[in-house]
Design a protein around this motif. Structure first.
Motif, PDB file in Angstrom:
ATOM      1  N   ALA A 197      -4.673   3.308   1.882  1.00 18.90           N
ATOM      2  CA  ALA A 197      -3.228   3.529   1.921  1.00 18.90           C
ATOM      3  C   ALA A 197      -2.687   2.966   3.229  1.00 18.90           C
ATOM      4  N   GLY A 198      -1.381   2.878   3.295  1.00 18.93           N
ATOM      5  CA  GLY A 198      -0.739   2.411   4.512  1.00 18.93           C
ATOM      6  C   GLY A 198      -0.190   3.577   5.309  1.00 18.93           C
ATOM      7  N   GLY A 199       0.526   3.275   6.349  1.00 25.55           N
ATOM      8  CA  GLY A 199       1.195   4.308   7.128  1.00 25.55           C
ATOM      9  C   GLY A 199       0.340   4.969   8.172  1.00 25.55           C
ATOM     10  N   GLN A 200      -0.573   4.231   8.766  1.00 25.72           N
ATOM     11  CA  GLN A 200      -1.458   4.825   9.768  1.00 25.72           C
ATOM     12  C   GLN A 200      -0.673   5.333  10.977  1.00 25.72           C
ATOM     13  N   GLY A 201       0.336   4.601  11.391  1.00 20.95           N
ATOM     14  CA  GLY A 201       1.148   5.027  12.529  1.00 20.95           C
ATOM     15  C   GLY A 201       1.958   6.274  12.228  1.00 20.95           C
ATOM     16  N   MET A 202       2.531   6.327  11.019  1.00 19.76           N
ATOM     17  CA  MET A 202       3.285   7.525  10.635  1.00 19.76           C
ATOM     18  C   MET A 202       2.377   8.735  10.539  1.00 19.76           C
ATOM     19  N   ALA A 203       1.172   8.538  10.019  1.00 21.54           N
ATOM     20  CA  ALA A 203       0.230   9.654   9.916  1.00 21.54           C
ATOM     21  C   ALA A 203      -0.159  10.160  11.300  1.00 21.54           C
ATOM     22  N   LEU A 204      -0.379   9.236  12.229  1.00 18.48           N
ATOM     23  CA  LEU A 204      -0.719   9.638  13.593  1.00 18.48           C
ATOM     24  C   LEU A 204       0.443  10.383  14.248  1.00 18.48           C
ATOM     25  N   ALA A 205       1.659   9.921  14.012  1.00 20.53           N
ATOM     26  CA  ALA A 205       2.835  10.621  14.542  1.00 20.53           C
ATOM     27  C   ALA A 205       2.951  12.016  13.944  1.00 20.53           C
ATOM     28  N   ALA A 206       2.656  12.151  12.657  1.00 12.36           N
ATOM     29  CA  ALA A 206       2.701  13.463  12.004  1.00 12.36           C
ATOM     30  C   ALA A 206       1.672  14.407  12.605  1.00 12.36           C
ATOM     31  N   ILE A 207       0.490  13.885  12.913  1.00  8.46           N
ATOM     32  CA  ILE A 207      -0.557  14.711  13.523  1.00  8.46           C
ATOM     33  C   ILE A 207      -0.105  15.198  14.900  1.00  8.46           C
ATOM     34  N   ILE A 208       0.427  14.292  15.700  1.00  9.53           N
ATOM     35  CA  ILE A 208       0.864  14.657  17.053  1.00  9.53           C
ATOM     36  C   ILE A 208       1.999  15.671  17.006  1.00  9.53           C
ATOM     37  N   ILE A 209       2.993  15.429  16.176  1.00 10.77           N
ATOM     38  CA  ILE A 209       4.138  16.338  16.081  1.00 10.77           C
ATOM     39  C   ILE A 209       3.699  17.682  15.506  1.00 10.77           C
ATOM     40  N   GLY A 210       2.802  17.662  14.529  1.00 13.47           N
ATOM     41  CA  GLY A 210       2.308  18.903  13.953  1.00 13.47           C
ATOM     42  C   GLY A 210       1.565  19.756  14.968  1.00 13.47           C
ATOM     43  N   ILE A 267      -5.360  13.676   6.562  1.00 10.19           N
ATOM     44  CA  ILE A 267      -5.779  13.053   5.299  1.00 10.19           C
ATOM     45  C   ILE A 267      -5.186  11.653   5.176  1.00 10.19           C
ATOM     46  N   ALA A 268      -3.888  11.527   5.469  1.00 13.30           N
ATOM     47  CA  ALA A 268      -3.231  10.223   5.378  1.00 13.30           C
ATOM     48  C   ALA A 268      -3.812   9.245   6.391  1.00 13.30           C
ATOM     49  N   HIS A 269      -4.132   9.718   7.589  1.00 11.20           N
ATOM     50  CA  HIS A 269      -4.680   8.847   8.618  1.00 11.20           C
ATOM     51  C   HIS A 269      -6.065   8.342   8.221  1.00 11.20           C
ATOM     52  N   SER A 270      -6.879   9.212   7.656  1.00  6.40           N
ATOM     53  CA  SER A 270      -8.214   8.771   7.249  1.00  6.40           C
ATOM     54  C   SER A 270      -8.138   7.793   6.078  1.00  6.40           C
ATOM     55  N   LYS A 271      -7.203   8.010   5.150  1.00  7.28           N
ATOM     56  CA  LYS A 271      -7.022   7.059   4.050  1.00  7.28           C
ATOM     57  C   LYS A 271      -6.543   5.707   4.574  1.00  7.28           C
ATOM     58  N   ALA A 272      -5.656   5.735   5.553  1.00  9.06           N
ATOM     59  CA  ALA A 272      -5.143   4.489   6.114  1.00  9.06           C
ATOM     60  C   ALA A 272      -6.230   3.738   6.868  1.00  9.06           C
ATOM     61  N   LYS A 273      -7.096   4.470   7.562  1.00  7.33           N
ATOM     62  CA  LYS A 273      -8.186   3.812   8.293  1.00  7.33           C
ATOM     63  C   LYS A 273      -9.198   3.178   7.341  1.00  7.33           C
ATOM     64  N   ARG A 274      -9.392   3.778   6.178  1.00  8.08           N
ATOM     65  CA  ARG A 274     -10.303   3.219   5.187  1.00  8.08           C
ATOM     66  C   ARG A 274      -9.671   2.086   4.395  1.00  8.08           C
ATOM     67  N   GLY A 275      -8.360   1.887   4.552  1.00  2.00           N
ATOM     68  CA  GLY A 275      -7.667   0.833   3.826  1.00  2.00           C
ATOM     69  C   GLY A 275      -7.195   1.235   2.447  1.00  2.00           C
ATOM     70  N   GLN A 328       0.835  -1.199   0.000  1.00  2.00           N
ATOM     71  CA  GLN A 328       0.000   0.000   0.000  1.00  2.00           C
ATOM     72  C   GLN A 328       0.869   1.248   0.000  1.00  2.00           C
ATOM     73  N   GLU A 329       0.373   2.276  -0.620  1.00  2.00           N
ATOM     74  CA  GLU A 329       1.101   3.534  -0.737  1.00  2.00           C
ATOM     75  C   GLU A 329       1.155   4.251   0.609  1.00  2.00           C
ATOM     76  N   GLN A 330       2.341   4.715   0.976  1.00  6.99           N
ATOM     77  CA  GLN A 330       2.535   5.420   2.245  1.00  6.99           C
ATOM     78  C   GLN A 330       3.103   6.816   2.029  1.00  6.99           C
ATOM     79  N   GLY A 331       3.105   7.280   0.802  1.00  5.00           N
ATOM     80  CA  GLY A 331       3.753   8.545   0.471  1.00  5.00           C
ATOM     81  C   GLY A 331       3.231   9.740   1.229  1.00  5.00           C
TER      82      GLY A 331
END
Length: 86
Positions: A47-60, A37-45, A4-7
């Protein structure tokens, strides 16, 4: 199953970390938006990278909070010291 795409999650994480290091607010907001956006795509399946997206949200959000605290501190110090810009 193809990988899955994690870009978008990777980009969101990079932007959030870079904005935290540079202590600038606008990239932090971009990182939060991209992370959501990445987290919602990952939750819907989609794209990948749900953990990275969550980390980006927290750091942001951490970057946004730091900028807001610095701004509030500057305003508070300016009021207490009665700075004049004349």
């Amino acid at each position: 199953m193809p990988p899955q795409e994690q870009g978008l999650a990777i980009a969101a994480l990079v932007v959030s970390i870079a904005s935290l290091v540079a202590c600038s607010g606008l990239p932090s907001i971009a990182g939060v938006i991209m992370g959501h956006i990445a987290h919602s795509k990952a939750k819907r399946g989609e794209a990948g990278g749900q953990g990275m997206a969550l980390a980006a949200i927290i750091i942001g959000y951490l970057g946004v909070a730091i900028i807001l605290l610095l701004l509030a501190g500057f305003i508070f110090v300016g009021i207490l010291t009665d700075w004049d810009f004349d």
